[in-house]
Design a protein around this motif. Structure first.
Motif, PDB file in Angstrom:
ATOM      1  N   CYS A 203     -39.143  16.174 -26.619  1.00 16.84           N
ATOM      2  CA  CYS A 203     -38.096  16.069 -27.648  1.00 16.84           C
ATOM      3  C   CYS A 203     -36.880  15.353 -27.078  1.00 16.84           C
ATOM      4  N   GLU A 210     -32.741  24.095 -30.312  1.00 14.12           N
ATOM      5  CA  GLU A 210     -33.811  23.455 -31.094  1.00 14.12           C
ATOM      6  C   GLU A 210     -33.330  23.013 -32.482  1.00 14.12           C
ATOM      7  N   GLN A 214     -33.526  19.229 -33.910  1.00 14.31           N
ATOM      8  CA  GLN A 214     -34.213  18.913 -35.156  1.00 14.31           C
ATOM      9  C   GLN A 214     -33.284  18.184 -36.113  1.00 14.31           C
ATOM     10  N   ASN A 229     -41.689  10.488 -29.019  1.00 11.72           N
ATOM     11  CA  ASN A 229     -41.592  11.449 -27.914  1.00 11.72           C
ATOM     12  C   ASN A 229     -42.816  11.352 -27.004  1.00 11.72           C
TER      13      ASN A 229
END
Ligand code: FAD
Length: 403
Positions: A203, A210, A214, A229
């Motif tokens: 990522c 997280e 996102q 990624n």
């Protein structure tokens, strides 16, 4: 020591902050202070991605050193460091030599290419004003050529950013916002342009929560950035970049590859023969090098650990704090007082995703969108205020949040 000669190398975040604070604390009778820098300006490294994308003119990121430095207190020399002779306490510049009693090395970073073939020859890096300007011109040159030659197969309209860390993500966010303007200027259809962001891990923006990652990915992807990624870059060539993903090799044709995946200390410090780790020089808690009592290293040149033993990141935030700290510590030393240990104060991270978008993790809270963008502006302006007071803030500050 009689009246010592303090030499500060580099007028970046660390060096400028050290000089700006020392001129207030140390009287000319107590020490001679010399600041040496390549150019007559200090630049906002944290704005360079905007200069590279073309959303902010590079002159906006420059600050005339003379506006901040009082030359009755600090001697300013414009010259380029070539090497440091530790045994003789001498710095060799292009046009002169200087002897020091105390040396503060604040020469910043260089891109780390980890020996990947072709990166140093064919990829571009955001490292200073001129390299940022070169990227902007490179992209525009390829757009102009495309319009004139009508060739698409050679990837002239593909822009590849190698590295999904802070710099790569911030650059991608600015660039994708600016693509419609460049397309209009060069009579190119927007959908012919592709911006790729390659990240070796699973990522982008590792280290962030997280939910913030996102959000950042959605924001970039919704505007057209193609994020890949787990893409391990293998080589860069004259006509593109080669990466490996899940055991297969891929090539993206491009004439504009921008490498943002990693930095190391300025190569001048590599030749100092001091203990290094992670491409930076290890320092003691008072920021002196381990082997040499006369040499202090701050900012991206130095490697320091926090209270929990984690390596401090290379950030402007840390460089500024170290600059201020070193000024106080050297002032104490000159006045015969005890030096103290550097304690970093990391209040959080802010990453811009374009002018009106961003993410931030600050005081255990996560902010998204315009709130993070406003916070980023505030942090930029706070730095200007700390460095040069209200005058510098009014001259260079960013007050219009969404433009
Ligand atoms: P620098 O600020 O790089 O200064 C080094 C100085 O030394 C320069 O003035 C240079 O001209 C001079 N110099 C170099 N070589 C020589 C030589 N041989 N002779 C004479 N002078 C020389 N950090 C954050 O905290 N927040 C952010 O949002 C953020 N965004 C970033 C965005 C981008 C695009 C980039 C590239 C970095 C970003 N960073 C950010 C990281 C931050 O900019 C660096 O950590 C910081 O600039 C380090 O400060 P420094 O004083 O060590 O070096």
């Amino acid at each position: 020591m009689n009246k010592p000669h303090i030499v500060i190398l580099g007028a970046g975040y660390g060096g400028m902050m050290a000089a700006a604070k020392m001129q207030k604390m140390i009287h000319p009778n107590e020490a001679t202070i010399t600041l040496v820098n390549k150019h007559d300006y200090h630049y906002q490294t944290t704005w360079l991605h905007e200069n590279a994308a073309g959303t902010l003119h590079h002159d906006r990121s420059k600050i005339d050193i003379k506006e901040v430095i009082d030359r009755n207190r600090i001697k300013l020399i414009l010259d380029e460091v070539v090497s440091i002779k530790r045994e003789e306490k001498r710095v060799k510049f292009k046009n002169r030599d200087l002897y020091y009693d105390i040396l503060i090395v604040s020469l910043g970073f260089e891109p780390a290419t980890y020996g990947i073939p072709g990166l140093s020859e064919f990829a571009y890096s955001i490292k200073d004003i001129n390299s940022a300007r070169l990227i902007r011109e490179r992209v525009e040159y390829n757009f102009a050529l495309y319009t004139n030659e009508k060739k698409s197969k050679d990837g002239r309209l593909n822009i590849v950013i190698g590295g999904g860390g802070l710099t790569g993500v911030e650059f991608a966010g600015e660039l994708i916002n600016h693509i419609p303007t460049i397309c209009k200027e060069y009579d190119i259809e927007k959908n012919l342009v592709k911006v790729f962001l390659l990240e070796g891990k699973d990522c982008v923006l590792s280290g962030y929560d997280e939910s913030a990652v996102q959000y950042a990915m959605n924001s970039l992807q919704s505007r057209g950035v193609e994020i890949i990624n787990d893409a391990v870059v293998k080589a860069c060539t004259e006509d593109g970049i080669i990466y490996e993903k899940a055991g297969s090799e891929y090539k993206i044709l491009s004439k504009s590859v921008i490498w943002t995946a990693g930095t190391k200390a300025n190569s001048i410090v590599e030749r100092l023969n001091l203990s290094m780790d992670h491409g930076r020089v290890k320092v003691r808690n008072d920021l002196r090098s381990i082997e040499d009592d006369s040499i202090y290293l701050i900012g991206d040149c130095s490697l320091h650990y926090d209270q929990n033993g984690n390596v401090l990141p290379s950030t402007a935030q840390i460089a500024m704090q170290q600059g201020e700290f070193i000024a106080r510590n050297i002032n104490a030393k000159i006045k015969g007082k005890e030096m103290t240990d550097f304690l970093p104060d990391i209040s959080g991270m802010i990453t811009s995703l374009g002018k009106d978008d961003g993410i931030a993790e600050i005081f255990n809270r996560i902010l998204f969108g315009w709130k993070a963008a406003v916070l980023k502006r505030f942090a930029d302006n706070w730095y200007l205020f700390k460095l040069g007071g209200i005058q510098l803030l009014m001259k260079k500050g960013k007050f219009n949040i969404f433009h």
